[in-house]
Write a protein that holds these residues in place. Structure first.
Motif, mmCIF file in Angstrom:
data_model
loop_
_atom_site.group_PDB
_atom_site.id
_atom_site.type_symbol
_atom_site.label_atom_id
_atom_site.label_comp_id
_atom_site.label_asym_id
_atom_site.label_seq_id
_atom_site.Cartn_x
_atom_site.Cartn_y
_atom_site.Cartn_z
ATOM 1 N N ALA A 73 0.851 -1.185 0.000
ATOM 2 C CA ALA A 73 0.000 0.000 0.000
ATOM 3 C C ALA A 73 0.892 1.242 0.000
ATOM 4 O O ALA A 73 1.630 1.477 0.953
ATOM 5 C CB ALA A 73 -0.918 -0.005 1.222
ATOM 6 N N ARG A 74 0.826 2.035 -1.053
ATOM 7 C CA ARG A 74 1.735 3.175 -1.204
ATOM 8 C C ARG A 74 1.372 4.350 -0.304
ATOM 9 O O ARG A 74 2.227 5.164 0.032
ATOM 10 C CB ARG A 74 1.744 3.633 -2.662
ATOM 11 C CG ARG A 74 2.281 2.606 -3.656
ATOM 12 C CD ARG A 74 2.031 3.044 -5.074
ATOM 13 N NE ARG A 74 0.593 3.164 -5.344
ATOM 14 C CZ ARG A 74 0.073 3.606 -6.477
ATOM 15 N NH1 ARG A 74 0.888 4.010 -7.453
ATOM 16 N NH2 ARG A 74 -1.237 3.665 -6.649
ATOM 17 N N ASP A 78 -4.634 4.122 -0.589
ATOM 18 C CA ASP A 78 -4.512 2.763 -1.130
ATOM 19 C C ASP A 78 -4.812 1.725 -0.051
ATOM 20 O O ASP A 78 -5.472 0.715 -0.309
ATOM 21 C CB ASP A 78 -3.100 2.530 -1.668
ATOM 22 C CG ASP A 78 -2.891 3.140 -3.043
ATOM 23 O OD1 ASP A 78 -3.878 3.616 -3.637
ATOM 24 O OD2 ASP A 78 -1.741 3.148 -3.513
ATOM 25 N N ARG A 82 -7.793 -0.713 -0.764
ATOM 26 C CA ARG A 82 -7.311 -2.011 -1.243
ATOM 27 C C ARG A 82 -6.732 -2.815 -0.073
ATOM 28 O O ARG A 82 -5.515 -2.855 0.132
ATOM 29 C CB ARG A 82 -6.238 -1.800 -2.313
ATOM 30 C CG ARG A 82 -6.722 -1.199 -3.623
ATOM 31 C CD ARG A 82 -7.362 -2.272 -4.496
ATOM 32 N NE ARG A 82 -6.483 -3.424 -4.695
ATOM 33 C CZ ARG A 82 -5.524 -3.483 -5.640
ATOM 34 N NH1 ARG A 82 -5.322 -2.451 -6.460
ATOM 35 N NH2 ARG A 82 -4.778 -4.578 -5.766
#
Length: 261
Positions: A73-74, A78, A82
């Protein structure tokens, strides 16, 4: 016939919102404002900054040598959109962990932000401080310590598998509630590997000032670690039979002292 009890008596027993009353067809102003404040605190907990520096420093002070890793997860957006990205290490973290692997590793501990970085910032170090002497009394050493950003619970499975750990302990912020925005959870998994389900984990949850104190949580976690390693199992096959918490074996407070972190 038992004596009747008022809603006021019930409110004294629970932080749940019961018997709020009404103003016409609506909630009273005070109840509405308190609800709005609790909702704002829960949202703030989700988006709080994960204080990696203080956590690493706190673990070092306890004699551990933590490694910083990240999921795929950046960013926080995110992570929230996600969940799958929070269960997978990025490539740099995979390589860094592989370089740390060595010999026998009974227990590794991961401190991850989860859905409430505020909970981890507030309670994780104090919990580890209470846990370490209990583990030492059972001859169990924390072989590895990891601080993981963008972490979901299952990220610990991949970390434990790379390190070759017999058991992984994941300390992670739980989804904030309207009465507990800073609740910490502890997840224990024997023989961690990618693809496990929650049925193969044990969890000690609701660790915060108004819930389970750090000393009681440490007592229960230490029991689960010891018995999980001895029986070679965690999850539905391992029931918490630790019983009532005995007198503390450390001088630390029985509550989670936020000033320590």
């Amino acid at each position: 016939m038992p004596p009747s009890r008022s809603l006021g008596d019930l409110r004294d027993l629970t932080p749940a919102r019961v018997g709020l009353g009404r103003a016409g067809a609506s909630m009273p102003t005070r109840a509405l404002l308190e609800f709005t404040l609790a909702h704002a605190r829960a949202r703030d907990a989700v988006h709080a900054v994960f204080d990696v520096g203080s956590l690493v420093s706190g673990l070092v002070d306890l004699g551990l040598a933590p490694l910083e890793v990240s999921s795929c997860a950046r960013n926080r957006q995110d992570y929230l959109r996600r969940p799958d990205l929070g269960r997978k290490l990025d490539s740099a973290s995979e390589h860094a962990l592989a370089g740390r692997k060595r010999g026998l590793c009974e227990l590794a501990i991961v401190v991850g932000d989860g859905l409430s970085p505020a909970a981890v910032n507030a309670h994780a170090i104090e919990l580890v401080r209470n846990l370490m002497p209990r583990l030492a009394a059972d001859g169990i050493e924390i072989a590895h310590a990891v601080v993981a950003s963008g972490a979901r619970v299952a990220l610990g499975d991949e970390i434990g598998a790379i390190l070759g750990s017999h058991m992984i302990l994941m300390l992670i912020g739980e989804r904030p509630g309207l009465s507990s925005p800073d609740s910490l959870g502890a997840y224990l998994t024997f023989a961690p590997r990618v693809g496990l389900t929650d049925a193969e984990r044990n969890c000690v949850s609701n660790i915060h000032d108004r819930g389970i104190g750090c000393d009681e949580a440490a007592f229960r976690i230490a029991w689960l670690v010891r018995e999980g390693l001895r029986r070679k199992v965690t999850g539905v096959a391992l029931k918490d039979e630790s019983g009532p918490t005995p007198w503390r074996i450390t001088a630390n407070s029985n509550r989670c002292d936020k000033s320590e972190t």
